[in-house]
Design an enzyme around this catalytic site. Structure first.
Site, PDB file in Angstrom:
ATOM      1  N   HIS A  79      49.631  84.766  89.823  1.00 52.96           N
ATOM      2  CA  HIS A  79      50.413  83.702  88.775  1.00 52.96           C
ATOM      3  C   HIS A  79      51.237  82.816  89.927  1.00 52.96           C
ATOM      4  CE1 HIS A  79      49.683  87.029  86.514  1.00 52.96           C
ATOM      5  NE2 HIS A  79      49.127  86.357  85.236  1.00 52.96           N
ATOM      6  N   CYS A 101      46.663  82.270  92.918  1.00 58.21           N
ATOM      7  CA  CYS A 101      45.432  80.987  92.967  1.00 58.21           C
ATOM      8  C   CYS A 101      46.013  80.315  93.855  1.00 58.21           C
ATOM      9  CB  CYS A 101      45.408  80.799  91.642  1.00 58.21           C
ATOM     10  SG  CYS A 101      43.388  79.473  91.269  1.00 58.21           S
ATOM     11  N   GLU A 131      54.199  82.068  86.478  1.00 60.82           N
ATOM     12  CA  GLU A 131      54.024  81.119  86.618  1.00 60.82           C
ATOM     13  C   GLU A 131      54.756  79.820  87.442  1.00 60.82           C
ATOM     14  OE1 GLU A 131      50.511  78.637  85.584  1.00 60.82           O
ATOM     15  OE2 GLU A 131      50.821  77.152  87.044  1.00 60.82           O
ATOM     16  N   THR A 170      49.730  75.613  85.298  1.00 62.33           N
ATOM     17  CA  THR A 170      48.168  75.347  85.324  1.00 62.33           C
ATOM     18  C   THR A 170      46.968  75.701  83.873  1.00 62.33           C
ATOM     19  OG1 THR A 170      47.660  77.462  86.183  1.00 62.33           O
ATOM     20  CG2 THR A 170      48.007  75.066  87.869  1.00 62.33           C
ATOM     21  N   SER A 229      48.818  83.552  78.537  1.00 52.56           N
ATOM     22  CA  SER A 229      49.270  82.724  78.242  1.00 52.56           C
ATOM     23  C   SER A 229      48.219  81.275  77.789  1.00 52.56           C
ATOM     24  CB  SER A 229      49.509  81.503  79.240  1.00 52.56           C
ATOM     25  OG  SER A 229      50.490  79.813  78.950  1.00 52.56           O
ATOM     26  N   ASN A 230      47.338  81.530  79.056  1.00 51.66           N
ATOM     27  CA  ASN A 230      45.632  80.460  78.358  1.00 51.66           C
ATOM     28  C   ASN A 230      44.599  81.524  77.246  1.00 51.66           C
ATOM     29  OD1 ASN A 230      42.868  81.917  79.721  1.00 51.66           O
ATOM     30  ND2 ASN A 230      44.500  82.908  80.782  1.00 51.66           N
ATOM     31  N   SER A 273      41.922  86.263  82.286  1.00 54.27           N
ATOM     32  CA  SER A 273      42.055  86.544  82.565  1.00 54.27           C
ATOM     33  C   SER A 273      40.866  88.326  81.642  1.00 54.27           C
ATOM     34  CB  SER A 273      43.760  87.458  82.838  1.00 54.27           C
ATOM     35  OG  SER A 273      44.053  86.722  81.570  1.00 54.27           O
TER      36      SER A 273
END
Ligand code: 10G
Ligand code: SF4
Length: 316
Positions: A79, A101, A131, A170, A229-230, A273
């Site tokens: 992150h 990343c 992040e 992101t 989060s994603n 993830s």
């Protein structure tokens, strides 16, 4: 007893992104090279199964550097981290490997470049998410302003409305972020930013696949962790795209079978993830209860791969 028929739509792309794959490989390489224990600052990616697996191999997960000894390697999570973290590691002469990343590092560089050009940065992100903390931490405390909603945009107090740039997390919702960017551009017509936002290819592709799947499926499950989060954004996208039941599950044991009673179509996807083994576990749980026909709903093909550093630096 005959099983009821069920069409299982599998979103593609789903699951691991290139940044997650690279970060996990970095921890495995570090363990191979230096042996246990290798410290990891924050969950390498937000998934308990991944973290438990690496822990069993000798990784020690901590939240802050002060929990690490000076003489063992430490890896920074995918992150990203504020600049103060590698600075502290360097001052303690620690061996560290940054598994941020590359697409997050790109945003870090963007923020620094805008600041070097005298622009004040507004970040679109979730407060407290690692992040967001990492990206805001590329500049001195207080320099980057955070907005989470269009309402925040209306309230934000800037130094000079004509000298602004924005960056984003992101893993945000593409649609929500578009609204926030529009609010920023309406209030600050001179604001500079990326072409659209900094949302990465993996986030965009997984949300697109969910939208296509939601047109066909009555209910949807997202395999992912509650702190991912994603993954949480995929649940929201599914619900908004018409799935009356859209839920996050960490693994098969979390499935609420009663809530799914009577369904004949089901959608499954996974956050960036979530490992394939958990997705398969969920599919197998459906096969045990239904006469399953699997259909892929593919909206994009991914061939992104990030190089893992071939040689990790030796301890000094
Ligand atoms: O979605 P978030 O950012 O919470 O992280 P994750 O670990 O669940 O998924 C991979 C995404 C990143 C490493 C953030 S760029
Ligand atoms: Fe990188 Fe995107 Fe994966 Fe984050 S979600 S690790 S930015 S590829």
């Amino acid at each position: 007893m005959t099983k009821p028929p069920l069409t299982l739509y599998l979103a593609a792309p789903r699951g691991f992104c290139a940044g997650v794959d690279r970060a996990i490989k970095i921890v495995e390489m570090a363990l191979g090279k230096w042996g246990a224990p290798v410290y990891v600052r924050h969950e390498i990616v937000h998934n308990k199964y991944v973290v438990d697996d690496l822990r069993a191999k000798g990784a020690v997960f901590v939240e802050e550097l002060d929990e690490c000894p000076d003489d063992r390697p430490v890896i920074f999570s995918a992150h990203g981290v504020p600049k103060s973290v590698p600075a502290e590691a360097a001052s303690r002469e620690m061996l560290y490997v940054d598994a941020t990343c590359p697409l997050v590092s790109k945003v870090h560089i963007e923020a620094e470049r805008h600041a070097a050009n005298g622009l004040q940065i507004i970040m679109i992100g979730h407060a407290g998410h690692p992040e967001t903390v990492g990206t805001m931490g590329q500049l001195p405390p207080g320099d980057v302003l955070l907005v989470e909603t269009p309402e925040d945009v209306a309230k934000v107090e800037v130094r000079d409305p004509s000298r602004l740039a924005f960056v984003t997390q992101t893993t945000l919702s593409v649609d929500d972020t578009a609204d926030i960017v529009t609010a920023l551009q309406t209030r600050f017509p001179d604001i500079t930013g990326p072409h659209k936002e900094d949302i990465c290819y993996a986030t965009t592709n997984r949300q697109e696949a969910v939208k296509a799947m939601a047109e066909k499926a009555e209910a949807m499950l997202v395999v992912g962790a509650p702190n991912s989060s994603n993954s949480k954004r995929l649940v929201e996208v599914g619900a908004r795209a018409g799935c009356s039941y859209s839920q996050l599950v960490q693994r098969a044991a979390d499935i609420d079978w009663r809530a799914l009673d009577g369904i004949t179509t089901m959608g499954i996807t996974a956050g960036a993830s979530a490992p394939e083994v958990l997705i398969n576990e969920v599919i197998d749980a459906f096969r045990a209860r239904y006469d399953v026909t699997v259909e892929q709903v593919e909206t994009a093909q991914e061939n992104v791969e990030f190089k893992v550093p071939r040689v990790l630096r030796e301890p000094a």
